[in-house]
Design an enzyme around this catalytic site. Structure first.
Site, PDB file in Angstrom:
ATOM      1  N   ASP A  23      10.814   6.191   6.208  1.00 32.90           N
ATOM      2  CA  ASP A  23      11.829   5.871   7.219  1.00 32.90           C
ATOM      3  C   ASP A  23      11.988   4.382   7.559  1.00 32.90           C
ATOM      4  O   ASP A  23      10.991   3.692   7.775  1.00 32.90           O
ATOM      5  CB  ASP A  23      11.489   6.541   8.553  1.00 32.90           C
TER       6      ASP A  23
HETATM    7  N1  DQQ Z   1       8.610  10.418   8.982  1.00 29.94           N
HETATM    8  C1  DQQ Z   1       9.341  11.517   9.560  1.00 29.94           C
HETATM    9  C2  DQQ Z   1       9.256  11.234  11.029  1.00 29.94           C
HETATM   10  C3  DQQ Z   1       7.903  10.678  11.176  1.00 29.94           C
HETATM   11  C4  DQQ Z   1       7.747   9.838   9.956  1.00 29.94           C
HETATM   12  C5  DQQ Z   1      10.727  11.571   9.026  1.00 29.94           C
HETATM   13  C6  DQQ Z   1       6.355   9.820   9.393  1.00 29.94           C
HETATM   14  O1  DQQ Z   1       9.430  12.369  11.836  1.00 29.94           O
HETATM   15  O2  DQQ Z   1       7.750   9.926  12.376  1.00 29.94           O
HETATM   16  O3  DQQ Z   1      10.792  11.296   7.651  1.00 29.94           O
HETATM   17  O4  DQQ Z   1       6.262   8.946   8.297  1.00 29.94           O
END
Ligand code: DQQ
Length: 584
Positions: A64
């Site tokens: 992300d």
């Molecule tokens: N990736 C998810 C999120 C989390 C993060 C979404 C963890 O919910 O915070 O891809 O790497």
């Protein structure tokens, strides 16, 4: 004849069921935590499919985008990064800065798991610019490994030195965590958004779920440190599962200018986006932020489920927007995972990219958003080739040669004389395919080889010399029983590689465009293993990840094609090979 059609139709249904199940298996695989691979360092970085101008770290894993912001002359981008391997794990907040959103310099990680309130993970979050231009980050910390995927709290971090435009060092005060989960959601409580102000108080929302109810909890604070849970959520929806990475922001109804999150009334609408953990798709609705009830209410007619609107109908997840005060625009960043296997990612020494940052604004219809690559991308345009008024008869394939087409920005305008010969839309599709899979499944069933009337026509990206590999991005125009036309856009990875172990989905989306103009545009950003395409000025966007075995580097070709009975004219085509920016 009828029984033949029924048999064929039965076969098509079966095939689709198989494809859907396959798809589901792959989606599940994306979230697998592979501890044994998390620490395998990249001894080498395999370049064959490595993108040149899409954002990524030098090596290893990225997911992300976090807390994008502009501060004192620099764009800052943080992202979820595994510094030790090319699969998800050991996540830190990596940090890069840029003057133009295209050339990036890496800095030291901003947030690492060092304290009791984040020692099992520093997960996603957002930045808010407080009064006096002071940025603050809210992020999710894991305080325990159990219950899986971890006990989740919300923390804050502030710059050590506000006069440093690089914001090199971040402090995580010991007063963290500042928000703890309620009993119901200890392991499903994450990804705080950028905050906005209402009645002199800050508010922000956090993604969650209770059983299958997707929830966006609302929190309120006077000082940004002490937060209380509001007695109702900002929004919630049955049968959705975990809402990851919510995003909530205003868009102007009066033009393309972006707005800061603190704008909560006037000539605006609000956008609410969630990333659905179950499906790994981002979907959004457009609606009203009812400031009296302090709730988000989607506009009538909006589909508030994963059959709803998507920023991107392909490989795109965990997106986050921010307001750019310099050019007064809202910019969206999204993550595209690899489609290849974890073992291949470990071998490659890298995994994941962010898509080109896109300006996002409200379509004049108010019914959807429009997106377009930030204008700065055009500074990478180098050698140009063009086609004008090129007629494409049924079966024609015309090469666009003379530039590096493995790393290219191609923009084309197709024209046709009328819509009379568009093929009939098969209304059985509406009964057979679930709404969220409809366009995708039509693309899958029809491909490029099934001849239509108007279409399939479009581009063949990353084509090998002998056409054993190609990634088509194309349109089909259908006549519907109510005489309106439906425009389908597809991006099909199925024929993209001879390596049949790769995940090769056909993506599809409808394009809500005025067909009476008899024209449709397509822009594709092709970057070795990325094909990111924008139809009709950004109405429908679709990203495929592909891994050719032959169509690599200077062995790749690019073509325009038509496989419909009706003539299609390339009114103009511009293709620019792209130079490689400074990328971390
Ligand atoms: N990736 C998810 C999120 C989390 C993060 C979404 C963890 O919910 O915070 O891809 O790497």
């Amino acid at each position: 004849m009828r029984s033949f059609i029924v048999t064929v139709w039965g076969f098509v249904e079966l095939m689709c069921l198989f494809l859907m199940l396959n798809d589901f298996k792959r989606i599940m695989a994306f979230h697998k935590v592979s501890k044994h691979l998390q620490h395998i360092n990249a001894f080498q970085v395999l370049e064959d499919h490595k993108p040149a101008y899409h954002f990524q770290p030098k090596h290893h894993w990225i997911n992300d985008p976090n807390a994008p912001m502009y501060y004192k002359g620099l764009y800052h981008l943080f992202y979820q990064h595994n510094p030790k391997g090319s699969v998800w794990g050991n996540i830190v907040w990596a940090h890069s800065v840029s003057k133009d959103l295209i050339n990036w310099t890496p800095l030291d990680p901003a947030i690492e798991p060092t304290k009791p309130f984040d020692k099992f993970g520093c997960w996603s979050g957002s930045a808010t610019i407080l009064t006096d231009n002071k940025p603050i980050i809210l992020y999710t910390g894991m305080t325990k490994e159990k219950p899986e995927p971890g006990y989740q709290v919300q923390n804050y971090a502030i710059p050590e030195n506000y006069s440093d435009p690089y914001l090199t060092k971040w402090i995580k005060p010991d007063s963290n965590p500042i928000i703890k989960p309620t009993k119901e959601n200890v392991s499903a409580f994450r990804d705080p958004t950028t905050a906005w102000k209402i009645n002199d108080q800050w508010e922000m929302t956090i993604g969650s779920k209770v059983d299958m109810l997707g929830i966006s909890y609302l929190y309120r604070s006077k000082d940004f440190i002490n937060w209380t849970l509001v007695d109702h959520p900002l929004h919630q929806k049955e049968n959705e599962g975990m809402w990851e990475c919510p995003d909530f922001y205003p868009v102007s109804t009066k033009g393309e200018k972006g707005l800061d999150t603190t704008v909560i009334d006037g000539d605006i609408k609000h956008v609410f986006k969630v990333s659905l953990d179950l499906t790994k798709y981002d979907y959004y609705t457009i609606g009203k932020y009812d400031t009296k009830q302090d709730k988000y209410i989607p506009d009538k007619g909006m589909v508030d489920s994963w059959a709803g609107l998507r920023y991107d109908w392909g490989n795109f997840y965990a997106s986050k927007t921010f307001f750019d005060p310099v050019k007064k625009r809202r910019i969206i960043w999204g993550w595209a995972n690899e489609s290849s296997t974890e073992d291949e990612n470990v071998k490659k020494g890298w995994a994941g990219i962010l898509l080109i940052p896109r300006t996002v604004w409200l379509d004049p219809s108010g019914k959807q958003l429009l997106q377009w690559p930030v204008v700065e991308l055009e500074t990478l345009r180098h050698k140009n080739v063009q086609l004008t008024d090129k007629e494409l008869k049924k079966g024609d394939i015309v090469e666009v040669a003379g530039i590096n087409v493995a790393q290219v920005d191609v923009d084309v305008l197709f024209k046709f004389s009328n819509l009379d010969k568009a093929e009939e839309y098969n209304t059985e599709w509406d009964k057979t395919f679930p709404p969220e899979m409809l366009a995708k499944n039509i693309c899958q069933v029809m491909g490029t080889t099934q001849q239509g009337g108007l279409g399939p026509f479009g581009l063949l990206a990353l084509t090998s010399k002998d056409f054993k590999e190609y990634t088509p991005i194309f349109f089909r125009i259908f006549k519907t029983p109510n005489t309106k036309h439906k425009v389908l856009m597809c991006s099909d990875a199925m024929p993209s590689t001879l390596n049949l172990n790769e995940y090769r989905p056909s993506y599809g989306g409808f394009v809500d465009v005025d067909t009476t103009e008899n024209k449709i545009s397509l822009r594709s950003l092709i970057d070795h293993s990325v094909v990111e395409s924008f139809a009709a000025g950004g109405k429908t966007v679709m990203t495929s990840r592909v891994y050719p075995t032959l169509a690599i580097g200077d062995k790749a070709h690019l073509h325009v094609f038509n496989n419909g009975t009706e003539i299609v004219i390339v009114e103009r085509l511009d293709a620019w090979s792209m130079t490689k920016p400074k990328m971390n």
